[in-house]
Design an enzyme around this catalytic site. Structure first.
Site, PDB file in Angstrom:
ATOM      1  N   ASP A 180       0.836  -1.204   0.000  1.00  0.00           N
ATOM      2  CA  ASP A 180       0.000   0.000   0.000  1.00  0.00           C
ATOM      3  C   ASP A 180       0.871   1.255   0.000  1.00  0.00           C
ATOM      4  O   ASP A 180       0.732   2.126   0.864  1.00  0.00           O
ATOM      5  CB  ASP A 180      -0.932   0.037   1.212  1.00  0.00           C
ATOM      6  CG  ASP A 180      -1.843  -1.159   1.310  1.00  0.00           C
ATOM      7  OD1 ASP A 180      -2.269  -1.668   0.267  1.00  0.00           O
ATOM      8  OD2 ASP A 180      -2.137  -1.586   2.446  1.00  0.00           O
ATOM      9  N   GLU A 214     -11.390  -0.997  -2.862  1.00  0.00           N
ATOM     10  CA  GLU A 214     -10.792  -0.256  -1.758  1.00  0.00           C
ATOM     11  C   GLU A 214      -9.667   0.618  -2.311  1.00  0.00           C
ATOM     12  O   GLU A 214      -9.457   0.721  -3.504  1.00  0.00           O
ATOM     13  CB  GLU A 214     -10.242  -1.222  -0.696  1.00  0.00           C
ATOM     14  CG  GLU A 214      -9.210  -2.205  -1.217  1.00  0.00           C
ATOM     15  CD  GLU A 214      -8.827  -3.260  -0.190  1.00  0.00           C
ATOM     16  OE1 GLU A 214      -9.464  -3.341   0.860  1.00  0.00           O
ATOM     17  OE2 GLU A 214      -7.872  -4.015  -0.467  1.00  0.00           O
TER      18      GLU A 214
END
Length: 318
Positions: free
Chosen positions: A30, A196
C-alpha cells in the site's frame, strides 16, 4: 490460424508495460510516495508496524529503509494500533500530514488517524490520533484506506473498503473531519464488493478516482479465480464530489470502473496505488504487486510504477 491466435495471446499478455526500474529496498505494501519540498527527495510510506518509511533520490531508487514513522504505534482506541495501514501523506503550509488506518482484517471496527511532521524523517512524527472517521458493524462503510484531496478550497478525505465501497467526507482541516455524513463515491455490487484504496487526482478539468478492485492478498492460501486478483481501475467526475463514471459511462456507484493496470507477465495483483507528478518521468501510477518470480506473499510484494499517457481523456499505462 494457429499463428494468428498465438500472436494475439502474446499481444494480450503484454498489453501493459513492465514496471519501471527499482533498485535498493523495493518491498512495499500500500505505498504512498511524496517528494520533499525542500530538496526533492522521494519518501515512500508503506503499511505495517508504525508505517514503514524509505527514501530515494529518484522514484527508481536506490531506495533505503529508514525505519517507522510511529515507533510505538498510535494511541487510537480502535483496531490494532501497533500495525497501521495504508498511509497517505500530503503537504500544507510547511507541514506534512500522514493519514493511516487502524483495523484488523475483515473487520469494520476501524478508524482513521493522523500524524504530522515538518521533515518526513523517522523520529520527526507527532501522532494526533483519530480524526473523527470511524466505522463499526452499524455503518455502511469501513473506515480504512484514507486519501486526501483539496477541491477548490475545500479539503476532502476519501476512504473505504468492501461493504458499500468508497466514501468521501469533508474535512475541517488536516486534523479533523467536518462531521458531515459521508458520500458514497463507488460501489461494486458483485460478490463481496471487493473495492478499496481510493486515490483521487485532478487533470484537465476532471477529477480521477482510482481504486483497487479484487482480492488483495492470501494468493497462496486462498487463490482467487483468474482475473479476480487486485487490479487498478478508474472513474472520473467534473466535480470530484460525486457522479463518477467510467470510460463506458457506467456509474462508479453501480459497479463502474475502467481498468488501468492488471496482472500481466510476472506482475500479479497490482494495487494499493497512488499517482505522482514526477519531476523526471511526468505523471506516474505507483503501486505494490506480487512478482511471480519472487513470491506471492505480502512479504514478497514489490514496489512498481509506470508512466501514464492519455487517450481520449483517460489514463493509460504507457
Amino acid at each position: 490460424m494457429f499463428s494468428f491466435v498465438l500472436l494475439l495471446c502474446v499481444a494480450l499478455a503484454n498489453a501493459y508495460s513492465d514496471p519501471g526500474a527499482c533498485s535498493g529496498s523495493c518491498w512495499a505494501h500500500d505505498p504512498n510516495v511524496i517528494q520533499r519540498k525542500s530538496d526533492g527527495t522521494f519518501f515512500r510510506f508503506s503499511t505495517g508496524l508504525g508505517i514503514h518509511i524509505s527514501s530515494a533520490s529518484s522514484i527508481a531508487g536506490p531506495w533505503t529503509d529508514l525505519g517507522v514513522a510511529l515507533a510505538d504505534g498510535s494511541d487510537v482506541p480502535v483496531g490494532n494500533a501497533s500495525n497501521l495501514w495504508a498511509p497517505d501523506v500530503h503537504y500544507v503550509d510547511g507541514t506534512y500530514y500522514m493519514y493511516y488506518a487502524s483495523s484488523t482484517l475483515g473487520s469494520q471496527d476501524s478508524t482513521i488517524g493522523v500524524a504530522s511532521s515538518t521533515t518526513l524523517e523517522v523520529g520527526s512524527w507527532t501522532d494526533h490520533g483519530e480524526i473523527g472517521v470511524t466505522s463499526s458493524s452499524s455503518t455502511p462503510y469501513n473506515a480504512i484506506d484514507p486519501n486526501w484531496i483539496t477541491i477548490g478550497s475545500t479539503p476532502y478525505l476519501q476512504f473505504g473498503s468492501y461493504w458499500d465501497g468508497i466514501y468521501q467526507v469533508e474535512m475541517t482541516d488536516s486534523l479533523t473531519s467536518s462531521g458531515s455524513t459521508p458520500t458514497n463515491l463507488a460501489y461494486n455490487a458483485s460478490g463481496n464488493h471487493a473495492i478499496e484504496a481510493a486515490f483521487m487526482f485532478e487533470r484537465g478539468g476532471y477529477y480521477y478516482l482510482t481504486f483497487s478492485s479484487g482480492q488483495a492478498q492470501n494468493y497462496i492460501s486462498n487463490p482467487p479465480a483468474q482475473g479476480d486478483e487486485y487490479r487498478i481501475v478508474v472513474c472520473r467526475s467534473r466535480t470530484g464530489t460525486g457522479d463518477f463514471v467510467d470510460q463506458d459511462g457506467v456509474a462508479c456507484t453501480n459497479s463502474g470502473g475502467t481498468t488501468v493496470l492488471a496482472s500481466h507477465d510476472y506482475v500479479f495483483g497490482p494495487g494499493g496505488q497512488g499517482v505522482l507528478n514526477d519531476t523526471t518521468y511526468g505523471l506516474v501510477v505507483y503501486y505494490h504487486y506480487a512478482n511471480k518470480n519472487i513470491g506471492l506473499t505480502v512479504d514478497d510484494y514489490q514496489f512498481g510504477w509506470n508512466q501514464l499517457t492519455w487517450t481520449n481523456g483517460w489514463p493509460v499505462v504507457a
